[in-house]
Scaffold this motif. Sequence first.
Motif, PDB file in Angstrom:
ATOM      1  N   ARG A  90       0.838  -1.206   0.000  1.00 49.40           N
ATOM      2  CA  ARG A  90       0.000   0.000   0.000  1.00 49.40           C
ATOM      3  C   ARG A  90       0.873   1.257   0.000  1.00 49.40           C
ATOM      4  O   ARG A  90       0.630   2.205  -0.746  1.00 49.40           O
ATOM      5  N   VAL A  91       1.917   1.257   0.841  1.00 44.88           N
ATOM      6  CA  VAL A  91       2.803   2.422   0.911  1.00 44.88           C
ATOM      7  C   VAL A  91       3.541   2.626  -0.409  1.00 44.88           C
ATOM      8  O   VAL A  91       3.721   3.758  -0.899  1.00 44.88           O
ATOM      9  N   MET A  92       3.978   1.524  -1.029  1.00 42.70           N
ATOM     10  CA  MET A  92       4.659   1.641  -2.320  1.00 42.70           C
ATOM     11  C   MET A  92       3.725   2.203  -3.380  1.00 42.70           C
ATOM     12  O   MET A  92       4.129   2.995  -4.247  1.00 42.70           O
ATOM     13  N   GLY A  93       2.444   1.780  -3.365  1.00 41.57           N
ATOM     14  CA  GLY A  93       1.476   2.352  -4.299  1.00 41.57           C
ATOM     15  C   GLY A  93       1.296   3.835  -4.072  1.00 41.57           C
ATOM     16  O   GLY A  93       1.219   4.626  -5.031  1.00 41.57           O
ATOM     17  N   GLN A  94       1.210   4.223  -2.785  1.00 46.66           N
ATOM     18  CA  GLN A  94       1.091   5.647  -2.493  1.00 46.66           C
ATOM     19  C   GLN A  94       2.326   6.416  -2.992  1.00 46.66           C
ATOM     20  O   GLN A  94       2.210   7.526  -3.517  1.00 46.66           O
ATOM     21  N   ILE A  95       3.494   5.804  -2.808  1.00 46.39           N
ATOM     22  CA  ILE A  95       4.733   6.457  -3.275  1.00 46.39           C
ATOM     23  C   ILE A  95       4.724   6.634  -4.790  1.00 46.39           C
ATOM     24  O   ILE A  95       5.063   7.694  -5.330  1.00 46.39           O
ATOM     25  N   ALA A  96       4.302   5.577  -5.504  1.00 45.58           N
ATOM     26  CA  ALA A  96       4.235   5.680  -6.963  1.00 45.58           C
ATOM     27  C   ALA A  96       3.242   6.749  -7.382  1.00 45.58           C
ATOM     28  O   ALA A  96       3.489   7.537  -8.313  1.00 45.58           O
ATOM     29  N   GLU A  97       2.074   6.798  -6.686  1.00 44.73           N
ATOM     30  CA  GLU A  97       1.061   7.808  -7.014  1.00 44.73           C
ATOM     31  C   GLU A  97       1.603   9.214  -6.768  1.00 44.73           C
ATOM     32  O   GLU A  97       1.411  10.140  -7.561  1.00 44.73           O
ATOM     33  N   ILE A  98       2.303   9.361  -5.627  1.00 43.25           N
ATOM     34  CA  ILE A  98       2.876  10.677  -5.305  1.00 43.25           C
ATOM     35  C   ILE A  98       3.945  11.062  -6.338  1.00 43.25           C
ATOM     36  O   ILE A  98       4.056  12.232  -6.738  1.00 43.25           O
ATOM     37  N   GLU A  99       4.740  10.082  -6.771  1.00 44.72           N
ATOM     38  CA  GLU A  99       5.745  10.370  -7.805  1.00 44.72           C
ATOM     39  C   GLU A  99       5.093  10.848  -9.086  1.00 44.72           C
ATOM     40  O   GLU A  99       5.537  11.801  -9.733  1.00 44.72           O
ATOM     41  N   GLY A 100       3.966  10.191  -9.488  1.00 44.08           N
ATOM     42  CA  GLY A 100       3.259  10.643 -10.682  1.00 44.08           C
ATOM     43  C   GLY A 100       2.727  12.049 -10.523  1.00 44.08           C
ATOM     44  O   GLY A 100       2.842  12.897 -11.430  1.00 44.08           O
ATOM     45  N   GLN A 101       2.149  12.324  -9.330  1.00 49.82           N
ATOM     46  CA  GLN A 101       1.645  13.668  -9.084  1.00 49.82           C
ATOM     47  C   GLN A 101       2.778  14.705  -9.106  1.00 49.82           C
ATOM     48  O   GLN A 101       2.621  15.806  -9.644  1.00 49.82           O
ATOM     49  N   MET A 102       3.918  14.311  -8.522  1.00 51.14           N
ATOM     50  CA  MET A 102       5.056  15.241  -8.513  1.00 51.14           C
ATOM     51  C   MET A 102       5.546  15.532  -9.913  1.00 51.14           C
ATOM     52  O   MET A 102       5.888  16.678 -10.249  1.00 51.14           O
ATOM     53  N   SER A 103       5.639  14.510 -10.757  1.00 54.96           N
ATOM     54  CA  SER A 103       6.067  14.745 -12.137  1.00 54.96           C
ATOM     55  C   SER A 103       5.075  15.632 -12.867  1.00 54.96           C
ATOM     56  O   SER A 103       5.454  16.557 -13.613  1.00 54.96           O
ATOM     57  N   THR A 104       3.729  15.379 -12.646  1.00 56.48           N
ATOM     58  CA  THR A 104       2.716  16.223 -13.301  1.00 56.48           C
ATOM     59  C   THR A 104       2.816  17.665 -12.815  1.00 56.48           C
ATOM     60  O   THR A 104       2.769  18.625 -13.601  1.00 56.48           O
ATOM     61  N   LEU A 105       2.964  17.827 -11.490  1.00 57.52           N
ATOM     62  CA  LEU A 105       3.100  19.175 -10.958  1.00 57.52           C
ATOM     63  C   LEU A 105       4.381  19.859 -11.439  1.00 57.52           C
ATOM     64  O   LEU A 105       4.396  21.073 -11.663  1.00 57.52           O
ATOM     65  N   GLY A 106       5.455  19.074 -11.582  1.00 57.15           N
ATOM     66  CA  GLY A 106       6.698  19.654 -12.095  1.00 57.15           C
ATOM     67  C   GLY A 106       6.526  20.172 -13.517  1.00 57.15           C
ATOM     68  O   GLY A 106       6.985  21.272 -13.855  1.00 57.15           O
ATOM     69  N   LEU A 107       5.855  19.374 -14.357  1.00 56.09           N
ATOM     70  CA  LEU A 107       5.601  19.840 -15.730  1.00 56.09           C
ATOM     71  C   LEU A 107       4.718  21.078 -15.731  1.00 56.09           C
ATOM     72  O   LEU A 107       4.957  22.046 -16.482  1.00 56.09           O
ATOM     73  N   THR A 108       3.657  21.049 -14.868  1.00 63.40           N
ATOM     74  CA  THR A 108       2.759  22.213 -14.793  1.00 63.40           C
ATOM     75  C   THR A 108       3.523  23.450 -14.322  1.00 63.40           C
ATOM     76  O   THR A 108       3.344  24.565 -14.852  1.00 63.40           O
ATOM     77  N   LEU A 109       4.379  23.258 -13.310  1.00 63.99           N
ATOM     78  CA  LEU A 109       5.165  24.378 -12.810  1.00 63.99           C
ATOM     79  C   LEU A 109       6.088  24.938 -13.888  1.00 63.99           C
ATOM     80  O   LEU A 109       6.237  26.161 -14.038  1.00 63.99           O
ATOM     81  N   THR A 110       6.718  24.063 -14.653  1.00 58.05           N
ATOM     82  CA  THR A 110       7.591  24.529 -15.741  1.00 58.05           C
ATOM     83  C   THR A 110       6.799  25.332 -16.765  1.00 58.05           C
ATOM     84  O   THR A 110       7.241  26.387 -17.244  1.00 58.05           O
ATOM     85  N   GLN A 111       5.598  24.842 -17.104  1.00 53.45           N
ATOM     86  CA  GLN A 111       4.760  25.546 -18.069  1.00 53.45           C
ATOM     87  C   GLN A 111       4.333  26.908 -17.537  1.00 53.45           C
ATOM     88  O   GLN A 111       4.367  27.922 -18.256  1.00 53.45           O
ATOM     89  N   VAL A 112       3.941  26.948 -16.261  1.00 49.38           N
ATOM     90  CA  VAL A 112       3.514  28.221 -15.662  1.00 49.38           C
ATOM     91  C   VAL A 112       4.675  29.204 -15.609  1.00 49.38           C
ATOM     92  O   VAL A 112       4.514  30.404 -15.875  1.00 49.38           O
ATOM     93  N   GLU A 113       5.865  28.714 -15.255  1.00 44.29           N
ATOM     94  CA  GLU A 113       7.035  29.600 -15.223  1.00 44.29           C
ATOM     95  C   GLU A 113       7.317  30.175 -16.594  1.00 44.29           C
ATOM     96  O   GLU A 113       7.670  31.346 -16.749  1.00 44.29           O
ATOM     97  N   GLY A 114       7.160  29.359 -17.636  1.00 40.11           N
ATOM     98  CA  GLY A 114       7.353  29.871 -18.984  1.00 40.11           C
ATOM     99  C   GLY A 114       6.340  30.948 -19.331  1.00 40.11           C
ATOM    100  O   GLY A 114       6.697  31.992 -19.928  1.00 40.11           O
ATOM    101  N   GLU A 115       5.081  30.711 -18.974  1.00 40.00           N
ATOM    102  CA  GLU A 115       4.062  31.719 -19.249  1.00 40.00           C
ATOM    103  C   GLU A 115       4.330  33.008 -18.468  1.00 40.00           C
ATOM    104  O   GLU A 115       4.155  34.126 -18.992  1.00 40.00           O
ATOM    105  N   VAL A 116       4.773  32.872 -17.217  1.00 37.32           N
ATOM    106  CA  VAL A 116       5.079  34.062 -16.409  1.00 37.32           C
ATOM    107  C   VAL A 116       6.225  34.857 -17.047  1.00 37.32           C
ATOM    108  O   VAL A 116       6.174  36.098 -17.128  1.00 37.32           O
ATOM    109  N   ARG A 117       7.289  34.166 -17.510  1.00 34.86           N
ATOM    110  CA  ARG A 117       8.397  34.891 -18.153  1.00 34.86           C
ATOM    111  C   ARG A 117       7.922  35.604 -19.407  1.00 34.86           C
ATOM    112  O   ARG A 117       8.324  36.733 -19.694  1.00 34.86           O
ATOM    113  N   GLN A 118       7.048  34.941 -20.171  1.00 36.00           N
ATOM    114  CA  GLN A 118       6.529  35.575 -21.388  1.00 36.00           C
ATOM    115  C   GLN A 118       5.694  36.809 -21.050  1.00 36.00           C
ATOM    116  O   GLN A 118       5.821  37.864 -21.692  1.00 36.00           O
ATOM    117  N   ARG A 119       4.821  36.689 -20.017  1.00 42.80           N
ATOM    118  CA  ARG A 119       4.018  37.836 -19.618  1.00 42.80           C
ATOM    119  C   ARG A 119       4.904  38.998 -19.115  1.00 42.80           C
ATOM    120  O   ARG A 119       4.631  40.169 -19.393  1.00 42.80           O
TER     121      ARG A 119
END
Length: 633
Positions: free
Chosen positions: A349-378
Motif C-alpha cells: 500500500r505504501v509503495m502504491g502511495q509512493i508511486a502515485e505521489i511520484e506521478g503527481q510530482m512529475s505532473t506538478l513539475g511539468l505544470t510548474l515549468t509551463q507556468v514559469e514559462g508563461e510568467v516569463r513571457q508575460r
Amino acid sequence: MEEVDKILIHSLRLSGTDIPDEVQSIREFTTELIIESVVRCLRVISPSVGAGLSHILPPGMSARFRIGMSLAQACQDLGYQGEVGYQTFLYSSEPEIRRLLLFLVEKLPRDASEDADQPVGKSTTLHRAIAAAVKEQLAVPWVPPTCRTPRLQLLQSSCLLKRFQTQPLVLPRESDPFLGKVSQERKEFFDKFLPPVSAQLTRPTSLVPSLLELNTAELSAAQEWESEWKSQGLGSRMTPEEYRQWKHQRLHRRLLDQLRQVAPCAGPAPLGTTSRDLIQFLGTFGAGRDHTGALAKGSRFTHTQHLAYKQEAEPPLQVQTLPVSRTSEQELREQQATELEALEGELDRVMGQIAEIEGQMSTLGLTLTQVEGEVRQRQLEVAEQEQALRVKGQTVELLPDAENNMAKLQVVVESSAQRIIQLAAQWEKHRVPLIQEFRDLKALCDSKELESSRRLSEIRELHNRIRLAAEDAKHKDDLYKQLLVELESLPKDVSRSAYTQRILEIVSNIRKQKEEITKILSDTKELQKEINALTGKLDRTFAVTDELVFKDAKRDEAVRKAYKYLAALHENCSQLIQTIEDTGTILREIRDLEEQIESETSKKTLTNLERILSDYRALKQENATLLSHTQET
C-alpha cells in the motif's frame, strides 16, 4: 663440376637421402639413388605430394614407368622448366639429373621441419618451442593416475593448473600522464610505505596474471595515446602535457555537467541518506551549494530506504505474544506468517502511495515549468508595454510647445548628422591603417598557418619514417637472432672454412678462365684487324700494279707475259687463302663434333639403349605372363 657435385651431395644427405660415402659425383648415381634423392626432396618441399611416392624402385617395369611419370609430374608442378619425363629418371643423363637435383635443392626450405616463409622473431621461436613441447607431451601415452611416475604426474595431472585471476597492483611511478610529476608525498609513500608487488596480492598464484594484465593495459594505453596524438594532438598545436591537461579538464567539466543534470534541485523534502551523500558529492564539484532540498526524482531503493527510516521513527506495533511455555511452535509460526502478510500488504500500500505521489510530482513539475514559462513571457510583454508607454508619455509632454520642440529636435538632428559625418571622417582616417594592418596580420597569419601545416606534415612524415625505421630495425634484430639460433642448431662437424675455401678457389678459377678468354678474344680481334688491313693493302697494291703493268703490256711483249703471271699469282694466292679459311672452318666443325660426341658419350646413349632393350624384353615377358594368366582364368 666436382665441387658443385660435392655440395649437392651434402645437401641431399641433409634432406635424408642415404648416399654411400664412395659416391663423390652425380655421374656415379644409380637409378635407385636418383629415385630416392628426388622423392626425399619432394617430401621435404611438399609433404602432401611426397607422402604418396615411394623412394624404393619397384621390380616391375610397369610400376617403374608409373613412378617415373609421377615424379615428372610432381617436378613440373613445382615449376621445373626443363624437359622431364620417365626417361629422365629411368634412363638418366648426367647433365639432366644435375639440373633437376639443383632445382630441387634450391626449393628445399632452410629448416626441414618448418616452412621457410614463416616470419622470424621471438614469437616464431616461442611457437616452435611450444610446438615441440606439445609434440613431446602428445607422444607420451596416457597412463592411469595410480601408475604415473613423478614426471607423468607433472605432465598429465591437473593439480598444478591454476585459474587466471588478476588483482590490482600499485607500482611506483616518476610521473603521472595527467598531473605531471608525482608529488613529494606520493614519492615518500612509494619509498617507505608501498609494499612489494608480491605482498600486495592475497593469492600468490595471481602474481603472473596480474603482471600480464597490467603490462597489457599499459601497452594498450601507450598505443592508444600514440594514435590519438598523431591523429588529433598534432593538429591542436599544443605540447603533449598541455593536451593531456586540456583533455583532463574537459572530462572534468563533462562529468560535472552530467551530475548537475541528473541531480537538479527539488522541494524541501526531507533528505535520505543516499540523497544527502549525493548532494555532498556535488558540493565537492561546486554544484548544489545553494540547494538544500532533496532530489526531484529518487530511485525505488531511495524511497524504500526513506520509508524504512520513517517507519523506524514511528512507534512499533504492539504485538501480543504468549509465553513460550503456553504457545506451541505451530501457533507461533502461524502468528508470524499472519504478521508477515500484514506487513507485506502495508508495504504494497505504501509503495502504491509512493508511486502515485511520484506521478503527481512529475505532473506538478511539468505544470510548474509551463507556468514559469508563461510568467516569463508575460513579464517580457509587460516590459515592452511599459517602454512603449514611457515613450508615449514623453511625446505627450512635448505636444503643448510643439513648434519649439520641433525646432530643437531639428537642431539636435542636424548636429547629430554633422557629428556622425565628423566621426565617419575620423573613423575613415583610423580605418585605413587598421585595415592595412589587418591585411598584413592576416597575410602573416596565413603564412604562419601554411608554415605550421607544412611543419605538421613534416612531423607526421618524420613519425612515419621513425616508425618504419623502428619496425625495420626490429625485423632485422629478429632476423639476426633467428639466424644465430639456426647457426647454433647446425651440425658442428661441417667445416664452413673448407666450403668457403672451395668457393673461393672456384671463383678464382672462373676469374682466371674469364681473363684468359678475354685475352684470347682481344688477340683474335687484333689478328682479325691485322688480316683485314693486310687484305685491303694487298687489294690496293694489286690494283695499282695491275694498272701500271697493263699500260706497259700494250707496247712490250715481256711486260704482257709478266701481266699474265701477275694475274695467275693473284688467283693462286686467293685460292690459297680460301683453302686456309676452309681448313679452319673444317677444324672448328671437327671440334664441335668431338664435343657433341663427348656429350653423347656422357649421356650413356649406348648403355641406355641396351637398358631400354632389356626393359622392353622384360616388359614383353610380363605382358606374356599376364596374358597367359588371363587365358587360364
